[in-house]
Write a protein that holds these residues in place. Structure first.
Motif, PDB file in Angstrom:
ATOM      1  N   THR A   1       0.824  -1.508  -0.085  1.00  0.00           N
ATOM      2  CA  THR A   1      -0.105   0.004  -0.138  1.00  0.00           C
ATOM      3  C   THR A   1       0.857   1.149  -0.033  1.00  0.00           C
ATOM      4  N   VAL A   2       0.505   2.193  -0.898  1.00  0.00           N
ATOM      5  CA  VAL A   2       1.199   3.550  -0.894  1.00  0.00           C
ATOM      6  C   VAL A   2       0.092   4.621  -0.230  1.00  0.00           C
ATOM      7  N   VAL A   3       0.414   5.206   0.703  1.00  0.00           N
ATOM      8  CA  VAL A   3      -0.455   6.457   1.167  1.00  0.00           C
ATOM      9  C   VAL A   3       0.090   7.582   1.188  1.00  0.00           C
ATOM     10  N   LEU A   4      -0.769   8.532   0.129  1.00  0.00           N
ATOM     11  CA  LEU A   4      -0.105   9.903  -0.108  1.00  0.00           C
ATOM     12  C   LEU A   4      -0.885  10.784   1.038  1.00  0.00           C
ATOM     13  N   VAL A   5       0.151  11.261   1.852  1.00  0.00           N
ATOM     14  CA  VAL A   5      -0.664  12.325   2.864  1.00  0.00           C
ATOM     15  C   VAL A   5       0.043  13.778   2.728  1.00  0.00           C
ATOM     16  N   GLY A   6       1.383  13.855   1.936  1.00  0.00           N
ATOM     17  CA  GLY A   6       2.038  14.917   1.581  1.00  0.00           C
ATOM     18  C   GLY A   6       0.938  15.716   0.702  1.00  0.00           C
ATOM     19  N   VAL A   7       1.219  17.045   0.870  1.00  0.00           N
ATOM     20  CA  VAL A   7      -0.059  17.882  -0.166  1.00  0.00           C
ATOM     21  C   VAL A   7       0.624  18.412  -1.461  1.00  0.00           C
ATOM     22  N   PRO A   8       0.428  17.823  -2.492  1.00  0.00           N
ATOM     23  CA  PRO A   8       1.096  18.349  -3.795  1.00  0.00           C
ATOM     24  C   PRO A   8       0.593  19.836  -4.055  1.00  0.00           C
ATOM     25  N   THR A   9       0.994  20.479  -4.954  1.00  0.00           N
ATOM     26  CA  THR A   9       0.642  21.797  -5.476  1.00  0.00           C
ATOM     27  C   THR A   9      -0.201  21.475  -6.884  1.00  0.00           C
ATOM     28  N   PRO A  10      -1.061  22.592  -7.283  1.00  0.00           N
ATOM     29  CA  PRO A  10      -1.664  22.032  -8.438  1.00  0.00           C
ATOM     30  C   PRO A  10      -1.285  21.664  -9.770  1.00  0.00           C
ATOM     31  N   GLU A  11       0.024  22.345  -9.995  1.00  0.00           N
ATOM     32  CA  GLU A  11       0.771  21.972 -11.282  1.00  0.00           C
ATOM     33  C   GLU A  11       1.396  20.562 -11.386  1.00  0.00           C
ATOM     34  N   MET A  12       1.662  19.853 -10.267  1.00  0.00           N
ATOM     35  CA  MET A  12       2.402  18.563 -10.072  1.00  0.00           C
ATOM     36  C   MET A  12       1.608  17.305 -10.787  1.00  0.00           C
ATOM     37  N   LYS A  13       2.344  16.772 -11.495  1.00  0.00           N
ATOM     38  CA  LYS A  13       1.816  15.503 -12.176  1.00  0.00           C
ATOM     39  C   LYS A  13       2.754  14.285 -11.883  1.00  0.00           C
ATOM     40  N   VAL A  14       2.292  13.077 -11.955  1.00  0.00           N
ATOM     41  CA  VAL A  14       3.049  12.012 -11.875  1.00  0.00           C
ATOM     42  C   VAL A  14       2.751  11.131 -12.879  1.00  0.00           C
ATOM     43  N   GLU A  15       3.770  10.363 -13.388  1.00  0.00           N
ATOM     44  CA  GLU A  15       3.759   9.503 -14.479  1.00  0.00           C
ATOM     45  C   GLU A  15       4.259   8.192 -14.031  1.00  0.00           C
ATOM     46  N   LEU A  16       3.308   7.148 -14.346  1.00  0.00           N
ATOM     47  CA  LEU A  16       3.857   5.681 -13.941  1.00  0.00           C
ATOM     48  C   LEU A  16       3.287   4.718 -14.995  1.00  0.00           C
ATOM     49  N   PRO A  17       4.156   3.812 -15.551  1.00  0.00           N
ATOM     50  CA  PRO A  17       3.522   2.691 -16.356  1.00  0.00           C
ATOM     51  C   PRO A  17       2.307   2.256 -15.833  1.00  0.00           C
ATOM     52  N   LEU A  18       1.314   2.183 -16.663  1.00  0.00           N
ATOM     53  CA  LEU A  18       0.275   1.602 -16.396  1.00  0.00           C
ATOM     54  C   LEU A  18       0.048   0.132 -16.129  1.00  0.00           C
ATOM     55  N   LEU A  19       0.998  -0.657 -16.864  1.00  0.00           N
ATOM     56  CA  LEU A  19       1.372  -1.999 -16.611  1.00  0.00           C
ATOM     57  C   LEU A  19       1.914  -2.224 -15.157  1.00  0.00           C
ATOM     58  N   ASP A  20       2.686  -1.231 -14.694  1.00  0.00           N
ATOM     59  CA  ASP A  20       3.403  -1.242 -13.215  1.00  0.00           C
ATOM     60  C   ASP A  20       2.065  -1.168 -12.449  1.00  0.00           C
ATOM     61  N   VAL A  21       1.144  -0.349 -12.447  1.00  0.00           N
ATOM     62  CA  VAL A  21       0.271  -0.022 -11.799  1.00  0.00           C
ATOM     63  C   VAL A  21      -0.671  -1.426 -11.463  1.00  0.00           C
ATOM     64  N   PHE A  22      -0.930  -2.112 -12.342  1.00  0.00           N
ATOM     65  CA  PHE A  22      -1.480  -3.158 -12.714  1.00  0.00           C
ATOM     66  C   PHE A  22      -0.862  -4.423 -12.008  1.00  0.00           C
ATOM     67  N   GLY A  23       0.316  -4.522 -12.551  1.00  0.00           N
ATOM     68  CA  GLY A  23       1.274  -5.692 -12.312  1.00  0.00           C
ATOM     69  C   GLY A  23       1.800  -5.595 -10.793  1.00  0.00           C
ATOM     70  N   ARG A  24       1.903  -4.629 -10.059  1.00  0.00           N
ATOM     71  CA  ARG A  24       2.098  -4.567  -8.808  1.00  0.00           C
ATOM     72  C   ARG A  24       1.136  -4.792  -7.779  1.00  0.00           C
ATOM     73  N   GLY A  25       0.022  -4.535  -8.205  1.00  0.00           N
ATOM     74  CA  GLY A  25      -1.454  -4.715  -7.340  1.00  0.00           C
ATOM     75  C   GLY A  25      -1.251  -3.733  -6.147  1.00  0.00           C
ATOM     76  N   GLY A  26      -1.983  -4.396  -5.099  1.00  0.00           N
ATOM     77  CA  GLY A  26      -1.976  -3.561  -4.004  1.00  0.00           C
ATOM     78  C   GLY A  26      -2.885  -2.230  -4.096  1.00  0.00           C
ATOM     79  N   ALA A  27      -2.448  -1.249  -3.255  1.00  0.00           N
ATOM     80  CA  ALA A  27      -3.481   0.081  -3.328  1.00  0.00           C
ATOM     81  C   ALA A  27      -2.654   1.159  -3.327  1.00  0.00           C
ATOM     82  N   LEU A  28      -3.147   2.197  -4.048  1.00  0.00           N
ATOM     83  CA  LEU A  28      -2.496   3.687  -3.844  1.00  0.00           C
ATOM     84  C   LEU A  28      -3.806   4.456  -3.243  1.00  0.00           C
ATOM     85  N   LYS A  29      -3.460   4.875  -2.196  1.00  0.00           N
ATOM     86  CA  LYS A  29      -4.422   5.507  -1.185  1.00  0.00           C
ATOM     87  C   LYS A  29      -4.050   7.142  -1.132  1.00  0.00           C
TER      88      LYS A  29
END
Length: 361
Positions: A274-302
């Motif tokens: 599980t990944v828990v995001l509690v740090g607050v980003p600013t509006p312009e920030m973006k994150v790029e992740l391979p969708l296959l990694d999101v699928f393949g690693r399973g678990g939860a992004l919260k």
């Protein structure tokens, strides 16, 4: 009768704050007047001063507070004058679809006091997070007051009102850290340090603190961390995996709010972790992740809103843990200061010199 009190006001974006006399009305229906005893200086207050939240100046700063109820308005139940309370910025409505589903910590219609506090010339103030507690007295919705054991000193108790609860709850409520889990916390400011302490209290076997400031890493070891990783000196993902048998942590709490540290958190977790995001980003920030990694690693992004806390449940419980010697809230208080010292506290915050400066009134 209106009350004239001293308070810390931010009038313009980026300008130094000032201590001014403001006007606080008596409580109306559903409201409470609170005499503030202590209020922590949180990064969110600095964000308000710098225009990072919105541009609704002037702001009445301060929100991480505890004090005594002085008066309540019509229809208020559950609190009364004299009660020692911690203020919260998510007073649940009890009626929205989240509350109706039995998940009030996700309440979509939280509320604040309806009457404005003002400058002496009548200019309405925007209270930080609907509280505005760098003030001798403040007006809030009654639901923003949580009654706790008055044996707790206000300087420590008030920190549950924001940063400590956000970090503790990110690990315990959102991340659901359990006995024997491995946990990594990226970013060891006040929120991250509370996540470290919460994870250890929940029974984690390893708590890995990650930061680029050695002072914070040293402090994390006193708060419950079992290992540290200096992000300035090596690959964070590899270091966390090495400390967890090559697998990665069961729960990774990201308490910075930046794309690069979020990517570290994503790849530093175990499969199905599980990944828990509690740090607050600013509006312009973006994150790029391979969708296959999101699928393949399973678990939860919260994402963790205020540590997914329910103040009526969590504040009294954490105060009891504190009074029982199991949760050291005092360790978060670096210094106590006066209303006139808030600007200096912001400078210390920039330099990483404090965990929390706390205004004591």
């Amino acid at each position: 009768m209106a009350h004239e009190v001293r308070a810390v006001v931010a009038r313009k974006k980026g300008a130094p704050v000032s201590v001014e006399t403001i006007v606080v009305p008596d409580p109306g229906p559903g409201e409470a007047l609170v005499k503030v005893e202590a209020c922590g200086v949180c990064h969110t207050d600095l964000h308000y001063r710098e225009g990072g939240i919105n541009d609704e100046f002037p702001f009445l700063l301060g929100h991480e507070a505890a004090g005594r109820v002085e008066a309540v308005g019509e229809g208020v139940t559950g609190i009364e004058p004299g009660d020692f309370v911690i203020l919260n910025w998510r007073a649940v409505c009890g009626q929205c679809r989240a509350c109706s589903k039995g998940k009030p910590w996700y309440c979509f219609a939280t509320h604040n006091a309806t009457q404005p506090m003002t400058l002496l010339d009548g200019t309405p103030l925007s209270p930080a997070l609907g509280i505005g507690a760098f003030a001798e007295k403040t007006l809030v919705a009654a639901g923003q007051c949580t009654k706790v054991d008055p044996a707790a000193p206000a300087a420590a108790a008030g920190l549950l009102g924001c940063g400590v609860m956000a970090g503790f709850g990110a690990a315990v409520n959102t991340g659901a850290v359990g006995r024997g889990d491995t946990v990594a916390v990226i970013g060891c400011g006040g929120v991250g340090m509370a996540a470290v302490a919460g994870a250890r209290l929940a029974g984690a076997s390893k708590v890995i603190a990650v930061d680029i400031d050695q002072r914070k890493l040293d402090r994390a070891m006193t708060m419950g961390a079992t290992h540290t990783v200096d992000g300035a000196k090596g690959n964070v993902v590899e270091a966390v995996r090495e400390l967890t048998g090559g697998f990665g942590a069961d729960v990774v709490v990201e308490a910075v709010g930046r794309p690069e540290t979020y990517q570290q958190a994503f790849y530093a977790r175990d499969l199905a972790g599980t990944v828990v995001l509690v740090g607050v980003p600013t509006p312009e920030m973006k994150v790029e992740l391979p969708l296959l990694d999101v699928f393949g690693r399973g678990g939860a992004l919260k994402s963790s809103w205020y540590g997914d806390c329910l103040p009526s449940r969590d504040f009294p419980a954490l105060i009891d843990l504190y009074l029982g010697g199991r949760f050291d809230l005092d360790a978060f208080v670096t210094e106590t200061i006066g209303l006139g010292d808030v600007e200096e506290a912001f400078e210390k915050m920039h330099g990483g010199d404090v965990l929390r400066s706390v205004v004591v009134l």
